[in-house]
Design an enzyme around this catalytic site. Sequence first.
Site, short mmCIF file in Angstrom:
data_model
loop_
_atom_site.label_atom_id
_atom_site.label_comp_id
_atom_site.label_asym_id
_atom_site.label_seq_id
_atom_site.Cartn_x
_atom_site.Cartn_y
_atom_site.Cartn_z
N GLN A 60 -3.99 -5.28 7.16
CA GLN A 60 -4.95 -6.27 6.63
C GLN A 60 -4.78 -7.65 7.26
O GLN A 60 -5.46 -8.59 6.86
CB GLN A 60 -4.79 -6.39 5.10
CG GLN A 60 -5.02 -5.11 4.33
CD GLN A 60 -6.47 -4.64 4.33
OE1 GLN A 60 -7.38 -5.34 4.78
NE2 GLN A 60 -6.69 -3.44 3.84
N CYS B 115 -4.61 2.39 -3.77
CA CYS B 115 -3.35 2.92 -3.19
C CYS B 115 -2.22 1.91 -3.34
O CYS B 115 -1.40 1.73 -2.43
CB CYS B 115 -3.52 3.30 -1.72
SG CYS B 115 -4.75 4.56 -1.46
N ASP C 11 3.49 -4.34 8.05
CA ASP C 11 2.25 -3.59 7.90
C ASP C 11 1.11 -4.60 8.14
O ASP C 11 0.83 -5.44 7.28
CB ASP C 11 2.20 -2.99 6.49
CG ASP C 11 0.88 -2.29 6.21
OD1 ASP C 11 -0.09 -2.47 6.98
OD2 ASP C 11 0.79 -1.58 5.18
N HIS D 2 0.88 -1.18 0.00
CA HIS D 2 0.00 0.00 0.00
C HIS D 2 0.91 1.22 0.00
O HIS D 2 2.00 1.19 0.58
CB HIS D 2 -0.85 -0.05 1.28
CG HIS D 2 -1.92 1.00 1.35
ND1 HIS D 2 -1.66 2.30 1.70
CD2 HIS D 2 -3.26 0.92 1.14
CE1 HIS D 2 -2.79 2.98 1.71
NE2 HIS D 2 -3.78 2.17 1.36
#
Length: 434
Positions: free
Chosen positions: A226, A388, A223, A146
């Site tokens: 999700q 994104c 990250d 992203h």
Amino acid sequence: MIGQRHYPNQVRIPMYPQPMNNPLNPLDIEAIRNDFSILKEENDLPLIYLDSAATSQTPDCVIEAMDAYYRTYNSNIHRGIYRISEEATAKHEEARQRIGRFINARRPSQIIFTRNTTESINLVAYSWGSANLREGDEILVTVMEHHSNLLPWQLLSQRTGAKLRFIEITDEGVLQLDDLERLLTERTKIVAMTHVSNVLGTINPVQELIAAAHAVGAKVLIDGAQSVPHFDVDVQELDCDFLAFSGHKMCGPTGIGVLYGKSDLLEEMPPFLGGGSMIRSVQRESSTYADVPAKFEAGTPAISEAIGLAAAVDYLNKVGLEAIFVHEQELLEYAHQKLNEIEDITIYGPKPRQKTGAITFNLEGIHPHDLAGVLDTVGVAVRAGHHCAQPLMQKYGVIATVRASFYLYNKLDEIDTLHEGLLKAQRMLTRRRR
Ligand code: 7TS
């Protein structure tokens, strides 16, 4: 627990939490849907919400926890010597503890409240990155990031002269790890990678990559925007140095995110933002700083949002992450089966069981925005665009795609409506007649 699967190159790839099928613990979808007022709203069409990867819906218990703060103990924290401020401070710090336990952090002080994943990653790139990177160093990311896990590193690279390098992906949408040895060297200072792709849903083998990165002395930021909402993420088991995630993708409110960090790193990192709450003492020309986590939490924080996120974590624990994951797998299997019946469809990314949460596709000859518009006419909310993730779009040679993403409250028959909506779009927008 993370399931294991072997890839030909002997990298152990964690694919999904086990067990995959737990018939003793199915979700009671109707009861779950009853927890979300928005899903019971009377409209012309029932809301078929297939955009949880952007923002999940909020259960009433989260709204009530935030409402209780504003109605009964609204006040600033860490400063008022009076009852409601003490109550707000206690609830805010208790939230930190519950959220820390959710990802199995050793201590609550490893949980830094931010606004969202984006801010968490920027915090690391500015604070840790500016202090530790210089020309000749390398930052390793993947092409499926992203923009929130790319731009902060691009900016860091521009400030320091460190070079960005990329792990490519295969046509199936999984990381191409055969040339990892070339990419991951003693020049690599940080690996910043997504646990789950927001576009493809691919679950990346982060545990193995973290071990490989540590072997060359690199730090790792995961990250988790999700992944944390969809399956058990255990920071001690993963041994990641940093983990970033957002409240609004895991049944919590907007305006609150988390940065988890290893204590020794957080302690040596300089502050990111300066202001109230992050100081020990202030002189005219210089100051000393508060201990972690306060050092990174300048200004009045998002108090009700932290309390709301803790309520969301309690809710997810009550429903059970494992049951949620299994339910999403069932939805994904069905979505793949139904959408594959459609002619002229291209589905991007891996098959179910190598991914979670989302199915991304295009219909030949129809712009994704037009497709999303037609789906809206049958009550289906999906995301259309580049999500994104423009480098990923470039890899597939497209400008945009449509993404349907699922969460605990979605039902199989909603996928039937998605399917019907796609056929309707083909009838309306192409010469194909069905
Ligand atoms: N990282 C990943 C993997 C994401 O999916 C997102 C948001 C972010 C970072 C940024 O999160 P934020 O809370 O700071 O905005 N993803 C999406 C999406 O897929 N559609 O809308 C937002």
